[in-house]
Design a protein around this motif. Structure first.
Motif, PDB file in Angstrom:
ATOM      1  N   GLN A 111      -9.681   0.939  -1.298  1.00 57.23           N
ATOM      2  CA  GLN A 111     -10.353   1.928  -0.470  1.00 57.23           C
ATOM      3  C   GLN A 111      -9.615   3.264  -0.436  1.00 57.23           C
ATOM      4  N   ASN A 112      -8.462   3.318  -1.068  1.00 57.07           N
ATOM      5  CA  ASN A 112      -7.689   4.560  -1.146  1.00 57.07           C
ATOM      6  C   ASN A 112      -7.880   5.154  -2.530  1.00 57.07           C
ATOM      7  N   ASN A 116      -5.948  -8.682   1.998  1.00 57.47           N
ATOM      8  CA  ASN A 116      -6.192  -7.423   2.707  1.00 57.47           C
ATOM      9  C   ASN A 116      -5.470  -6.257   2.054  1.00 57.47           C
ATOM     10  N   PHE A 117      -4.294  -6.525   1.501  1.00 56.81           N
ATOM     11  CA  PHE A 117      -3.542  -5.443   0.861  1.00 56.81           C
ATOM     12  C   PHE A 117      -4.334  -4.858  -0.299  1.00 56.81           C
ATOM     13  N   TRP A 118      -5.070  -5.731  -1.028  1.00 54.30           N
ATOM     14  CA  TRP A 118      -5.823  -5.243  -2.186  1.00 54.30           C
ATOM     15  C   TRP A 118      -7.057  -4.459  -1.746  1.00 54.30           C
ATOM     16  N   ASN A 119      -7.695  -4.898  -0.690  1.00 49.19           N
ATOM     17  CA  ASN A 119      -8.822  -4.145  -0.149  1.00 49.19           C
ATOM     18  C   ASN A 119      -8.376  -2.757   0.298  1.00 49.19           C
ATOM     19  N   ASN A 120      -7.192  -2.685   0.891  1.00 54.48           N
ATOM     20  CA  ASN A 120      -6.650  -1.382   1.311  1.00 54.48           C
ATOM     21  C   ASN A 120      -6.399  -0.482   0.112  1.00 54.48           C
ATOM     22  N   GLN A 135       1.188   3.880  -3.177  1.00 51.06           N
ATOM     23  CA  GLN A 135       0.833   5.295  -3.044  1.00 51.06           C
ATOM     24  C   GLN A 135       1.975   6.201  -3.492  1.00 51.06           C
ATOM     25  N   SER A 148       0.827  -1.212   0.000  1.00 51.31           N
ATOM     26  CA  SER A 148       0.000   0.000   0.000  1.00 51.31           C
ATOM     27  C   SER A 148       0.857   1.256   0.000  1.00 51.31           C
ATOM     28  N   GLN A 149       1.883   1.259   0.861  1.00 51.87           N
ATOM     29  CA  GLN A 149       2.754   2.446   0.939  1.00 51.87           C
ATOM     30  C   GLN A 149       3.529   2.649  -0.349  1.00 51.87           C
ATOM     31  N   ALA A 178     -15.306  -2.088  -0.405  1.00 50.37           N
ATOM     32  CA  ALA A 178     -14.250  -2.441  -1.355  1.00 50.37           C
ATOM     33  C   ALA A 178     -14.867  -2.912  -2.675  1.00 50.37           C
TER      34      ALA A 178
END
Length: 281
Positions: free
Chosen positions: A69-70, A62-66, A42, A38-39, A236
């Motif tokens: 959502q960004n 979970n990384f893909w859901n994060n 971005q 995620s970081q 998501a």
């Protein structure tokens, strides 16, 4: 130059993929886990992410859901790297944009990557055209946007589409529509698909996305509020489907469209003032 993040632990496969992608003119960022995806995404804003399905499953995606959502990273396509084709059906909830096997040829890998990049470019072009269609869409009495105008007018399916238009904001499915109207789910989906060229579920999704567009432009409600209001229980899922239709996240789409509409309004006002001044002289 397109920028790609690849998440894979097998060094041998990584060497092959990196060599292939660099020869094709892609910049590559390699990672062996999803902790910092995620970081990094971005910061790098890659054009594509290729991730081992095995690693994604360990992380429960979970990384893909994060990422979804960004608003900065929600538009990035995802390809899962799999060992064999049967794995595609093991985790349908992950809903990747594409799949490639670790044993694919260099040509197949290039085709898969270029196809996703081309699809993304086409989405961005298409959503710019479609977005204009929602500007004059009215709302109905219960403050839910009226999506009837996007649904086909077919006499024998009128009850079906009227039901969808009245209930798209609820968690309805094909089975719910069929049961409410007294049809079998198999019969209904066959008739709708053969008659309209789209599945019934596709029409439900289009109603929700159209309603979301209207609310994004005509209200100040948050994206999460809008997602819930148009029938999404999984945020998501909403971000992903919106991106599939418009090539960008709801937040970015709203900002771009409002900026464009504001610019056009100022331009029209300037033109009107210029004409009035000319008449006065």
């Amino acid at each position: 130059m397109p920028n790609i993040i690849i998440i894979e632990r097998d060094i041998n496969y990584l060497k092959i993929f990196i060599k292939c992608m660099k020869e094709s003119g892609f910049e590559v960022v390699c990672m062996n886990n999803t902790k910092l995806v995620s970081q990094v995404a971005q910061k790098q804003l890659p054009d594509l992410i290729i991730c081992s399905l095995e690693i994604a499953k360990q992380n429960n995606c979970n990384f893909w859901n994060n990422l979804c959502q960004n608003f900065v990273t929600a538009t990035i396509p995802l390809i899962f790297l799999i060992n064999e084709a049967s794995e595609i059906y093991q985790c349908p909830e992950f809903a990747a944009d594409g799949y490639i096997t670790k044993f694919c040829t260099t040509e197949e890998l290039n085709k898969a990557i270029k196809a996703q990049l081309a699809k993304q470019a086409a989405r961005k072009h298409g959503y710019a055209i479609q977005s204009q269609q929602v500007l004059n869409s009215p709302s109905i009495g219960n403050d839910q946007p009226n999506v009837q105008s996007i649904l086909p007018s077919i006499p024998r399916l009128n009850l079906v589409f009227e039901f969808i238009a009245a209930n798209y904001d609820k968690p309805i499915s094909l089975c719910d529509v069929a049961e409410a109207l007294g049809y079998s789910a198999t019969y209904l989906t066959t008739v709708v698909t053969q008659t309209t060229g789209k599945s019934l579920q596709k029409w439900i999704i289009e109603c929700r996305i159209t309603a979301a567009q209207i609310l994004l432009l005509q209200t100040d409600q948050s994206v999460n509020q809008i997602a819930l209001k148009v029938g999404y229980e999984n945020l998501a899922h909403f971000y992903r489907q919106f991106r599939d239709y418009h090539g960008t996240s709801p937040q970015v789409w709203r900002e771009v469209e409002k900026s464009h509409n504001s610019h056009q309004l100022n331009k029209d006002k300037a033109s009107l003032n210029s004409n009035n001044f000319g008449d006065f002289q």
